[in-house]
Enzyme design. Structure first.
Site, PDB file in Angstrom:
ATOM      1  N   ARG A 179      -7.837  -0.881 -11.138  1.00 51.51           N
ATOM      2  CA  ARG A 179      -8.789  -1.678 -11.936  1.00 51.51           C
ATOM      3  C   ARG A 179     -10.127  -0.940 -12.015  1.00 51.51           C
ATOM      4  NH1 ARG A 179     -11.614  -5.199  -9.489  1.00 51.51           N
ATOM      5  NH2 ARG A 179      -9.927  -6.165  -8.315  1.00 51.51           N
ATOM      6  N   TYR A 234     -15.987  -9.515 -38.176  1.00 55.47           N
ATOM      7  CA  TYR A 234     -14.685  -9.913 -37.666  1.00 55.47           C
ATOM      8  C   TYR A 234     -14.720 -11.367 -37.179  1.00 55.47           C
ATOM      9  CZ  TYR A 234     -10.440  -9.865 -34.910  1.00 55.47           C
ATOM     10  OH  TYR A 234      -9.209 -10.156 -34.385  1.00 55.47           O
ATOM     11  N   ASP A 288     -20.038  -2.205 -34.127  1.00 57.04           N
ATOM     12  CA  ASP A 288     -18.573  -2.246 -34.152  1.00 57.04           C
ATOM     13  C   ASP A 288     -18.133  -1.168 -35.150  1.00 57.04           C
ATOM     14  OD1 ASP A 288     -15.896  -2.761 -34.761  1.00 57.04           O
ATOM     15  OD2 ASP A 288     -16.114  -4.930 -34.542  1.00 57.04           O
ATOM     16  N   LYS A 297      -6.705  -0.678 -34.036  1.00 56.48           N
ATOM     17  CA  LYS A 297      -6.677  -0.405 -35.473  1.00 56.48           C
ATOM     18  C   LYS A 297      -6.499   1.096 -35.745  1.00 56.48           C
ATOM     19  CE  LYS A 297      -7.369  -4.806 -35.336  1.00 56.48           C
ATOM     20  NZ  LYS A 297      -8.673  -5.449 -35.463  1.00 56.48           N
TER      21      LYS A 297
HETATM   22  C1  LIG Z   1      -9.437  -6.382 -34.721  1.00 56.93           C
HETATM   23  C2  LIG Z   1     -10.894  -6.272 -34.667  1.00 56.93           C
HETATM   24  C3  LIG Z   1     -11.606  -6.652 -33.520  1.00 56.93           C
HETATM   25  C4  LIG Z   1     -10.933  -7.272 -32.314  1.00 56.93           C
HETATM   26  O1  LIG Z   1     -10.093  -6.363 -31.676  1.00 56.93           O
HETATM   27  P1  LIG Z   1      -8.742  -6.751 -30.901  1.00 56.93           P
HETATM   28  O2  LIG Z   1      -8.215  -5.441 -30.468  1.00 56.93           O
HETATM   29  O3  LIG Z   1      -7.864  -7.471 -31.879  1.00 56.93           O
HETATM   30  O4  LIG Z   1      -9.123  -7.648 -29.773  1.00 56.93           O
HETATM   31  C5  LIG Z   1     -12.977  -6.469 -33.523  1.00 56.93           C
HETATM   32  N1  LIG Z   1     -13.623  -5.953 -34.593  1.00 56.93           N
HETATM   33  C6  LIG Z   1     -12.969  -5.577 -35.701  1.00 56.93           C
HETATM   34  C7  LIG Z   1     -13.724  -5.009 -36.858  1.00 56.93           C
HETATM   35  C8  LIG Z   1     -11.585  -5.725 -35.783  1.00 56.93           C
HETATM   36  O5  LIG Z   1     -10.944  -5.372 -36.898  1.00 56.93           O
END
Ligand SMILES: *Cc1c(COP(=O)(O)O)cnc(C)c1O
Length: 388
Positions: free
Chosen positions: A47, A99, A171, A196
């Site tokens: 961890r 998001y 992000d 993604k």
């Molecule tokens: C999918 C997504 C998230 C969240 O990520 P997870 O891996 O699904 O928890 C955050 N920001 C954006 C822009 C996303 O497309």
């Protein structure tokens, strides 16, 4: 300096000191034997730190041009960990178009801990300036935003944050470090849903954070270890493997996205197309001043909102699914899925109407994908819709 695509192609190459394995080994070990009495090991419990995770964390840090990387069990786990840098009474300014899960985190979890949020169009720096309060401690933006693909100036946000001693957070999921590196603009924290484009194959859920500042890194190390939402070694390896082809995938996907956006613009059944590559010249210029491309996410609006269901069900090659960034073209209906938790009034102000569809353009032959869209839109543009 080694180019980004070279670095990506060689991610993890021969980094194992014991064997020179070309593909990095996966350390499936929860704990590590101490060499003598005391806590002298590099690794003692997974961890805290795991060698496969370190490999991924160092890689993403280097790609983003930062000093410290962190791998989490999901993008949301990464966002949650970042938010634990803040305390009750703090206020954050957040992109209003973002998001859905991030919106939910602010409005339904962090609000309980007296962390307050103002959602604004961060593409307009004046709106950001107007929203500042004496207790504003952080600004979180998505650029381009989700799902309206609005572009916010990284430099303006960074300058504003520095002036007011505010932590700036980006992000970077839609762009990846291959196209955009926010730390270079003085942004404090960059994070990703590695699920993604970075993973790229819809086979792993992952979150990544990179920072340059040591004071923030120390706090995040403590939070990551204490709250524990770490990414497992097998998943770290999958993400490392995905990264090797990121440049190839991104190049192809954004080339395809540009073609698809242009073809959608010309279709009578479509009322709006949102994609930086077909946006007004000023938006294109801003985007290219802070990244090397327009990315592969686009949204469009159908003239007749009632045709969404039939359109979606008619596709042959395009998958109706709630994710993005993989090799396969996917379509989402934000109102139904990703943005269902955003209040209707806010949604409509942003342009997230019932007729809005978001597309993650994949690596397929663009002609096939454009043909699939055209066939469905041709059907949709007839007032008497033919059955699927
Ligand atoms: C999918 C997504 C998230 C969240 O990520 P997870 O891996 O699904 O928890 C955050 N920001 C954006 C822009 C996303 O497309």
């Amino acid at each position: 300096m080694t180019q980004m695509d070279t670095k990506l192609a060689q991610v993890g190459l021969s980094t194992d000191p014991n064997t020179g394995a070309v593909s990095p080994p996966i350390y499936h070990s929860a704990t590590f034997a101490n060499k003598g009495y005391g806590l002298t090991n590099d690794y003692y419990y997974s961890r805290v730190k795991n060698p496969t995770r370190t490999q991924l964390e160092d890689t993403i840090a280097e790609l983003e041009g930062g000093a410290y990387g962190f791998a989490f069990a999901s993008g949301m786990a990464a966002t949650s960990a970042i938010m634990q840098l803040f305390v009750p009474g703090d206020h954050l300014i957040v992109s209003e178009d973002l998001y859905g899960g991030t919106h939910r985190l602010f409005t339904q979890i962090l609000s309980r801990y007296e962390i307050t949020t103002t959602f604004v169009d961060t593409a307009d720096i004046n709106k950001v300036k107007e929203s500042i309060m004496p207790n504003t401690k952080g600004i979180l933006i998505e650029t381009p935003s989700n799902p309206m693909l609005r572009v916010t100036s990284l430099q303006e946000i960074s300058d504003f944050c520095k002036k007011h001693n505010i932590i700036s957070i980006v992000d970077n999921t839609f762009m990846t470090p291959y196209l955009q590196r926010p730390l270079n603009f003085g942004i404090d924290i960059v994070y990703h849903s590695g699920t993604k484009y970075i993973g790229g194959h819809n086979d792993v859920i992952c979150g990544l954070v990179v920072v340059e500042r040591e004071d923030i890194a120390e706090k995040l190390t403590f939070i990551q270890n204490t709250t524990g939402a770490v990414l497992g070694p097998q998943d770290c390896w999958l993400v490392l493997r995905g990264l090797k082809t990121l440049a190839l995938r991104m190049d192809r996907q954004q080339e395809n996205a540009q073609k698809l956006a242009e073809s959608l613009l010309n279709h009578v059944a479509v009322s709006n197309v949102y994609y930086p590559g077909v946006a007004e010249k000023v938006v294109q210029k801003l985007q290219l001043s802070q990244s090397t491309g327009f990315g592969a996410m686009l949204s469009f609006e159908l003239k007749n909102f009632n045709l969404v269901k039939s359109l979606i069900e008619g596709f042959e090659l395009v998958t109706f699914a709630q994710s993005l960034g993989g090799t396969e073209t996917m379509i989402t209906h934000p109102v139904l899925e990703t943005h269902a938790d955003i209040p209707e009034e806010a949604r409509l102000r942003l342009g997230i109407t019932n007729g809005l569809l978001r597309v993650s353009v994949g690596c397929e032959n663009p002609d096939d994908i454009i043909k699939d869209f055209k066939a469905q839109l041709d059907r949709a543009s007839n007032t008497t819709l033919k059955p699927v």
